[in-house]
Structure formats: C-alpha cells, structure tokens
Motif scaffolding. Structure first.
Motif, PDB file in Angstrom:
ATOM      1  N   ASP A   1     -15.304  -5.086  -7.722  1.00 54.91           N
ATOM      2  CA  ASP A   1     -14.448  -6.158  -8.250  1.00 54.91           C
ATOM      3  C   ASP A   1     -12.981  -5.726  -8.263  1.00 54.91           C
ATOM      4  O   ASP A   1     -12.096  -6.515  -7.910  1.00 54.91           O
ATOM      5  N   LEU A   2     -12.720  -4.498  -8.678  1.00 53.64           N
ATOM      6  CA  LEU A   2     -11.349  -3.994  -8.717  1.00 53.64           C
ATOM      7  C   LEU A   2     -10.755  -3.903  -7.317  1.00 53.64           C
ATOM      8  O   LEU A   2      -9.606  -4.294  -7.086  1.00 53.64           O
ATOM      9  N   LYS A   3     -11.547  -3.402  -6.381  1.00 59.00           N
ATOM     10  CA  LYS A   3     -11.064  -3.268  -4.998  1.00 59.00           C
ATOM     11  C   LYS A   3     -10.770  -4.644  -4.392  1.00 59.00           C
ATOM     12  O   LYS A   3      -9.744  -4.837  -3.722  1.00 59.00           O
ATOM     13  N   GLN A   4     -11.651  -5.595  -4.626  1.00 56.20           N
ATOM     14  CA  GLN A   4     -11.432  -6.942  -4.078  1.00 56.20           C
ATOM     15  C   GLN A   4     -10.196  -7.590  -4.676  1.00 56.20           C
ATOM     16  O   GLN A   4      -9.421  -8.246  -3.968  1.00 56.20           O
ATOM     17  N   GLU A   5      -9.992  -7.405  -5.988  1.00 50.31           N
ATOM     18  CA  GLU A   5      -8.805  -7.989  -6.614  1.00 50.31           C
ATOM     19  C   GLU A   5      -7.538  -7.342  -6.060  1.00 50.31           C
ATOM     20  O   GLU A   5      -6.551  -8.029  -5.773  1.00 50.31           O
ATOM     21  N   TYR A   6      -7.560  -6.033  -5.914  1.00 52.36           N
ATOM     22  CA  TYR A   6      -6.420  -5.314  -5.328  1.00 52.36           C
ATOM     23  C   TYR A   6      -6.094  -5.859  -3.937  1.00 52.36           C
ATOM     24  O   TYR A   6      -4.931  -6.106  -3.602  1.00 52.36           O
ATOM     25  N   GLU A   7      -7.132  -6.064  -3.129  1.00 50.53           N
ATOM     26  CA  GLU A   7      -6.915  -6.510  -1.756  1.00 50.53           C
ATOM     27  C   GLU A   7      -6.380  -7.937  -1.683  1.00 50.53           C
ATOM     28  O   GLU A   7      -5.710  -8.296  -0.710  1.00 50.53           O
ATOM     29  N   THR A   8      -6.642  -8.763  -2.705  1.00 53.52           N
ATOM     30  CA  THR A   8      -6.081 -10.122  -2.681  1.00 53.52           C
ATOM     31  C   THR A   8      -4.560 -10.101  -2.807  1.00 53.52           C
ATOM     32  O   THR A   8      -3.895 -11.050  -2.410  1.00 53.52           O
ATOM     33  N   TYR A   9      -4.020  -9.013  -3.357  1.00 53.27           N
ATOM     34  CA  TYR A   9      -2.561  -8.900  -3.514  1.00 53.27           C
ATOM     35  C   TYR A   9      -1.925  -7.986  -2.472  1.00 53.27           C
ATOM     36  O   TYR A   9      -0.723  -7.713  -2.539  1.00 53.27           O
TER      37      TYR A   9
ATOM     38  N   TRP B   1       0.814  -1.202   0.000  1.00 59.35           N
ATOM     39  CA  TRP B   1       0.000   0.000   0.000  1.00 59.35           C
ATOM     40  C   TRP B   1       0.855   1.262   0.000  1.00 59.35           C
ATOM     41  O   TRP B   1       1.832   1.329   0.736  1.00 59.35           O
ATOM     42  N   PRO B   2       0.526   2.251  -0.842  1.00 59.15           N
ATOM     43  CA  PRO B   2      -0.638   2.245  -1.732  1.00 59.15           C
ATOM     44  C   PRO B   2      -0.403   1.575  -3.083  1.00 59.15           C
ATOM     45  O   PRO B   2      -1.319   1.019  -3.653  1.00 59.15           O
ATOM     46  N   ASN B   3       0.848   1.634  -3.621  1.00 57.60           N
ATOM     47  CA  ASN B   3       1.011   1.089  -4.966  1.00 57.60           C
ATOM     48  C   ASN B   3       2.449   0.699  -5.329  1.00 57.60           C
ATOM     49  O   ASN B   3       2.828   0.769  -6.503  1.00 57.60           O
ATOM     50  N   ASP B   4       3.243   0.291  -4.354  1.00 57.18           N
ATOM     51  CA  ASP B   4       4.536  -0.308  -4.684  1.00 57.18           C
ATOM     52  C   ASP B   4       4.310  -1.757  -5.093  1.00 57.18           C
ATOM     53  O   ASP B   4       3.554  -2.479  -4.430  1.00 57.18           O
ATOM     54  N   ILE B   5       4.987  -2.190  -6.157  1.00 59.00           N
ATOM     55  CA  ILE B   5       4.857  -3.574  -6.594  1.00 59.00           C
ATOM     56  C   ILE B   5       6.067  -4.359  -6.089  1.00 59.00           C
ATOM     57  O   ILE B   5       7.216  -3.985  -6.353  1.00 59.00           O
ATOM     58  N   LEU B   6       5.790  -5.436  -5.372  1.00 64.22           N
ATOM     59  CA  LEU B   6       6.842  -6.270  -4.791  1.00 64.22           C
ATOM     60  C   LEU B   6       6.837  -7.647  -5.428  1.00 64.22           C
ATOM     61  O   LEU B   6       5.797  -8.151  -5.848  1.00 64.22           O
ATOM     62  N   SER B   7       8.018  -8.241  -5.490  1.00 65.16           N
ATOM     63  CA  SER B   7       8.146  -9.656  -5.837  1.00 65.16           C
ATOM     64  C   SER B   7       9.007 -10.300  -4.764  1.00 65.16           C
ATOM     65  O   SER B   7      10.134  -9.840  -4.509  1.00 65.16           O
TER      66      SER B   7
ATOM     67  N   SER C   1       1.926  -1.823  16.743  1.00 55.43           N
ATOM     68  CA  SER C   1       1.617  -3.060  16.024  1.00 55.43           C
ATOM     69  C   SER C   1       0.175  -3.056  15.561  1.00 55.43           C
ATOM     70  O   SER C   1      -0.691  -2.393  16.149  1.00 55.43           O
ATOM     71  N   GLY C   2      -0.093  -3.811  14.508  1.00 56.76           N
ATOM     72  CA  GLY C   2      -1.453  -3.940  14.018  1.00 56.76           C
ATOM     73  C   GLY C   2      -1.514  -4.958  12.897  1.00 56.76           C
ATOM     74  O   GLY C   2      -0.493  -5.533  12.501  1.00 56.76           O
ATOM     75  N   ILE C   3      -2.711  -5.175  12.398  1.00 60.88           N
ATOM     76  CA  ILE C   3      -2.932  -6.140  11.317  1.00 60.88           C
ATOM     77  C   ILE C   3      -3.688  -5.426  10.191  1.00 60.88           C
ATOM     78  O   ILE C   3      -4.776  -4.882  10.415  1.00 60.88           O
ATOM     79  N   ILE C   4      -3.108  -5.424   8.990  1.00 57.51           N
ATOM     80  CA  ILE C   4      -3.780  -4.825   7.842  1.00 57.51           C
ATOM     81  C   ILE C   4      -4.995  -5.668   7.479  1.00 57.51           C
ATOM     82  O   ILE C   4      -4.883  -6.871   7.245  1.00 57.51           O
ATOM     83  N   LYS C   5      -6.157  -5.032   7.432  1.00 57.30           N
ATOM     84  CA  LYS C   5      -7.386  -5.743   7.096  1.00 57.30           C
ATOM     85  C   LYS C   5      -7.804  -5.498   5.644  1.00 57.30           C
ATOM     86  O   LYS C   5      -8.136  -6.422   4.917  1.00 57.30           O
ATOM     87  N   ASN C   6      -7.819  -4.252   5.226  1.00 56.18           N
ATOM     88  CA  ASN C   6      -8.156  -3.937   3.837  1.00 56.18           C
ATOM     89  C   ASN C   6      -7.867  -2.459   3.589  1.00 56.18           C
ATOM     90  O   ASN C   6      -7.228  -1.791   4.398  1.00 56.18           O
ATOM     91  N   VAL C   7      -8.354  -1.971   2.469  1.00 57.66           N
ATOM     92  CA  VAL C   7      -8.190  -0.562   2.103  1.00 57.66           C
ATOM     93  C   VAL C   7      -9.576  -0.008   1.800  1.00 57.66           C
ATOM     94  O   VAL C   7     -10.390  -0.663   1.139  1.00 57.66           O
ATOM     95  N   SER C   8      -9.857   1.189   2.280  1.00 56.98           N
ATOM     96  CA  SER C   8     -11.160   1.794   2.027  1.00 56.98           C
ATOM     97  C   SER C   8     -11.239   2.274   0.579  1.00 56.98           C
ATOM     98  O   SER C   8     -10.229   2.394  -0.118  1.00 56.98           O
ATOM     99  N   ALA C   9     -12.452   2.566   0.128  1.00 51.66           N
ATOM    100  CA  ALA C   9     -12.637   3.065  -1.232  1.00 51.66           C
ATOM    101  C   ALA C   9     -11.896   4.377  -1.446  1.00 51.66           C
ATOM    102  O   ALA C   9     -11.494   4.700  -2.573  1.00 51.66           O
TER     103      ALA C   9
END
Length: 243
Positions: A183-191, A98-104, A210-218
């Motif tokens: 659909d786009l938000k759900q797909e994003y959250e799977t990654y 989050w928000p948009n770094d791509i990791l491998s 400390s905390g646990i990432i749950k999801n991202v809001s719209a």
C-alpha cells in the motif's frame, strides 16, 4: 515529542547522529535550527537555506522493532508524510522526484536526507533530515527551487508546519510497522514525478538517453522503460533525471 532548538549548527543530521550514539533518545526526538551552516543533501549536495525562514530539522526514529527488508521504505514513509502535511495546508500539484525530493508545480520545495544506523547487521534507527522551504521567497541561481510561501502567498508559522509533519510521520511509520508495504509503495508511485512520461536522463557514465519512468522497486531502484522496450533498474548513483 522532544524538541532540541539550536540557534545555529553545521548540520542537524550530524548533531543528532552524534547525540544518538552518546545517549538513549526518545522516539521522534527533533533537532531544529534557525541557521544550518553546512546542510547536507543527497549525493553530497549542499542544502542552502535562508536563516529563520525555513524548516531545517532532523528526527530520530527508532526502527529496531520493525521488520524492514528494504530500507527504502523509510524513504517512502518520509516522502509521503511531508507530502501529506503539505496537502493539509492546501499546497497543490505535489509530486515526489525520485528518490525523495518533494516538488510543487515541478519546483523543489523540500529535500530529504535519511541516514540509517545499523548495528550487527540490523537496522536500529534512522536520522531523518528535512529541509523545507517555507517562507523564503528569493532563490538566487536556483531556478528549480521554490517555497510554499511563493506558491500560496501565505506566511506560515514554522512550528505549526513542523507539528503537522511529525503527526504524519507517526501515522505512516505505524503503517510501515504493521506491514503495509505494498500500500505504501503504491501510494508513493501515484505521486512519482514524470511517471509514464517520456523523459531524458543522464547516466553515471555521462551519456544522455531517453526513457519512461514506470515505477520504483521495493529496493528503491528507479525502473525505466528504454527505447528497446527493456525495463532497466537504476540506483541513485547510476542515473539523473534531467527533464
């Protein structure tokens, strides 16, 4: 697709943003350079890239006829487009920090900077800046950085990787234009990197928690479950994921 190739430029985003203010551009106009001398990342960070080995480019996207309540969906579309393009050339263990770094495999291979152009309170266009580490193999003092060549051992043709990214951008922007927000938000959250895993964060005030990432809001806020069982939303300036 109209491509403007430059040998060297301070920032492809700055160049394309100025160009778009001066003339009418075709959708998906691309500015690409062999050597970006002052690449910009999120929060004023500098994107450092070895010349002629990586993809440093910006894309002009007209979104004036889109109905976008939250500009963060543009970030979702771009993140998924690059991730899918990398999947198509068999890059494994991909995630979006989050928000948009791509990791491998937990190492950063791509940074994204999106600058939206707003006129009369309406979103008109987006300048999408991408820095993708392709064939660079040495990253001095950057232990969290990698490239797709480092991952696979394969040397890639930059133009082919760029073409794949543009194809996926067109596909995902079509989904956005047709209103597939959930659909786009759900797909994003799977990654989403470290989703549902205990993580350590640094707040804007410097405090570590400390905390646990749950999801991202719209709206693009990171929603984190804290130790007191309260889910709190943070924007980009309020939180940094440490590990």
């Amino acid at each position: 697709m109209h491509i403007i190739k430059l040998n060297a430029i301070d920032s492809t985003n700055s160049y394309l943003k100025k160009l778009s203010s001066e003339t009418s551009l075709r959708d998906y106009t691309v500015v690409i350079t062999n050597n970006q001398t002052n690449g910009r990342g999120q929060m004023g960070a500098v994107w450092d890239s070895e010349g002629s080995k990586n993809l440093t480019f910006s894309v002009f996207k007209d979104v004036s006829n889109f109905y976008i309540d939250n500009p963060f969906f543009i970030s979702i579309v771009v993140s998924l487009s690059i991730l899918k393009a990398l999947q198509s050339i068999n890059i494994q263990k991909l995630s979006v920090k989050w928000p948009n770094d791509i990791l491998s495999d937990n190492k950063k291979v791509c940074g994204i900077l999106i600058e939206n152009v707003i006129k009369q309170n309406n979103l008109q266009s987006s300048i999408i800046g991408v820095g993708l580490n392709v064939n660079q193999t040495t990253f001095n003092n950057l232990p969290s950085a990698s490239s797709i060549k480092c991952i696979t051992g394969i040397h890639y043709h930059l133009d082919e990787v760029l073409q794949s990214i543009i194809v996926h951008l067109k596909n995902y922007f079509s989904l956005l234009q047709n209103g597939h927000y959930e659909d786009l938000k759900q797909e994003y959250e799977t990654y989403l990197f470290r989703k549902n895993k205990p993580s350590t964060f640094k707040g804007g005030d410097g405090n570590i928690f400390s905390g646990i990432i749950k999801n991202v809001s719209a709206a693009g806020h990171l929603q984190v479950l804290l130790e007191d069982d309260i889910v709190k939303a943070f924007d980009l300036k309020e939180i940094t994921l440490l590990y």
